[in-house]
Design a protein around this motif. Structure first.
Motif, mmCIF file in Angstrom:
data_model
loop_
_atom_site.group_PDB
_atom_site.id
_atom_site.type_symbol
_atom_site.label_atom_id
_atom_site.label_comp_id
_atom_site.label_asym_id
_atom_site.label_seq_id
_atom_site.Cartn_x
_atom_site.Cartn_y
_atom_site.Cartn_z
ATOM 1 N N HIS A 125 92.432 3.899 126.088
ATOM 2 C CA HIS A 125 92.411 3.715 127.524
ATOM 3 C C HIS A 125 94.010 3.807 128.026
ATOM 4 C CE1 HIS A 125 88.312 3.206 128.483
ATOM 5 N NE2 HIS A 125 88.061 2.343 127.531
ATOM 6 N N THR A 127 98.442 4.607 127.604
ATOM 7 C CA THR A 127 99.264 5.677 127.252
ATOM 8 C C THR A 127 100.979 5.106 127.150
ATOM 9 O OG1 THR A 127 99.844 6.253 129.500
ATOM 10 C CG2 THR A 127 98.126 7.548 128.475
ATOM 11 N N LYS A 132 98.661 9.258 124.948
ATOM 12 C CA LYS A 132 97.870 8.302 124.574
ATOM 13 C C LYS A 132 98.148 7.968 123.140
ATOM 14 C CE LYS A 132 93.900 9.508 123.036
ATOM 15 N NZ LYS A 132 92.418 10.124 122.775
ATOM 16 N N LYS A 149 95.437 4.609 131.334
ATOM 17 C CA LYS A 149 95.253 6.231 131.686
ATOM 18 C C LYS A 149 94.742 6.183 132.962
ATOM 19 C CE LYS A 149 92.245 8.110 128.955
ATOM 20 N NZ LYS A 149 91.540 8.375 127.639
ATOM 21 N N GLU A 150 94.987 7.534 133.524
ATOM 22 C CA GLU A 150 94.596 7.701 134.657
ATOM 23 C C GLU A 150 92.971 7.696 134.895
ATOM 24 O OE1 GLU A 150 95.183 8.190 138.829
ATOM 25 O OE2 GLU A 150 96.716 8.167 137.090
ATOM 26 N N GLY A 151 92.218 8.331 133.894
ATOM 27 C CA GLY A 151 90.847 8.234 133.810
ATOM 28 C C GLY A 151 90.088 7.116 133.822
ATOM 29 N N SER A 152 90.814 6.028 133.416
ATOM 30 C CA SER A 152 90.189 4.671 133.036
ATOM 31 C C SER A 152 90.582 3.916 134.313
ATOM 32 C CB SER A 152 91.043 4.157 131.786
ATOM 33 O OG SER A 152 90.827 5.012 130.701
ATOM 34 N N ARG A 153 91.147 4.270 135.237
ATOM 35 C CA ARG A 153 91.454 3.150 136.383
ATOM 36 C C ARG A 153 90.603 2.803 137.142
ATOM 37 N NH1 ARG A 153 97.784 3.951 137.815
ATOM 38 N NH2 ARG A 153 98.536 4.356 135.745
ATOM 39 N N SER A 154 89.467 3.713 137.289
ATOM 40 C CA SER A 154 88.278 3.252 138.008
ATOM 41 C C SER A 154 87.159 2.622 137.413
ATOM 42 C CB SER A 154 87.546 4.670 138.527
ATOM 43 O OG SER A 154 87.164 5.478 137.304
ATOM 44 N N ILE A 155 87.630 2.120 136.160
ATOM 45 C CA ILE A 155 86.525 1.252 135.332
ATOM 46 C C ILE A 155 86.408 0.150 135.781
ATOM 47 C CG2 ILE A 155 86.071 0.443 132.958
ATOM 48 C CD1 ILE A 155 87.073 3.057 131.581
#
Length: 209
Positions: A125, A127, A132, A149-155
């Motif tokens: 998650h 970087t 990463k 990580k950008e893709g984990s910010r909405s979790i």
């Protein structure tokens, strides 16, 4: 890599103080130290004899090792690194332990405990300088930038943890931008940045024998 998989509350009880290994639970009346302040095991409640000098040194080493979630072989490696650096060996050792990526993730409030932070790092998650890194033992250095990580910010998990840890300030050696979820390492961790009351000279004395 090998890791401890037993009951973590036993570790706190064995060391006689909270090591904050269970996140929120450590701050409630369910904490094992508050409910059973004696050491684990059949004869734990009867352990009241005076410890030897070696025993005191060993307990201090075990406390630091368990606090940061490090196994013995890796802890000794860190000690050897600390003794080869300029400065006070004990303070160098704590600085190295504080520099672990899983500890940094915990210090920034992304996780409720270091074991949880270790798991989040392993899942990729975070970087460092845009790349990463999924190695919890990675030692961050001044100038490096740690980010979620950008893709984990909405979790949702991260939102909950950051909100719950909102009152926890990041240490001075980390410049944390909470809005962008990015932190820069501005210095090596100093002894004053470590709030656990370690007596690191006892660890040095143990390994110096």
């Amino acid at each position: 890599m090998a890791r401890y998989t037993g009951a973590v509350c036993r570790q706190c009880r064995r060391e006689g103080q909270k090591l904050f290994l269970k996140g929120d639970r450590c701050y409630t009346d369910k904490c094992a130290i508050d409910r059973r302040s004696f050491a684990p095991g059949q004869h734990g409640n009867a352990r009241n004899k005076k410890m030897s000098e070696y025993g005191i040194q060993l307990r201090e080493k075990q406390k630091a090792r368990r606090y940061y979630g490090v196994l013995e072989s890796q802890f000794r490696k860190y000690y050897e690194m600390a003794s080869s650096k300029k400065g006070v060996t004990g303070e160098n050792l704590l600085s190295i332990l504080e520099s672990r990526l899983d500890n940094v993730v915990y210090r920034l409030g992304f996780a409720m405990s270091r074991p949880e932070a270790r798991q989040l790092v392993r899942h990729g998650h975070f970087t460092i300088n845009g790349k990463k890194v999924d190695i919890p033992s990675y030692l961050v250095k001044p100038g490096e930038v740690i980010a979620l990580k950008e893709g984990s910010r909405s979790i949702e998990k991260f939102k909950i943890s950051l909100e719950a840890n909102g009152s926890r300030k990041a240490p001075q050696w980390l410049d944390f931008d909470k809005n962008n979820l990015v932190a820069k390492v501005v210095a090596e961790p100093a002894r004053a940045d470590i709030d656990m009351p370690f007596e690191e000279h006892l660890i040095v004395e143990l390994y110096s024998k």
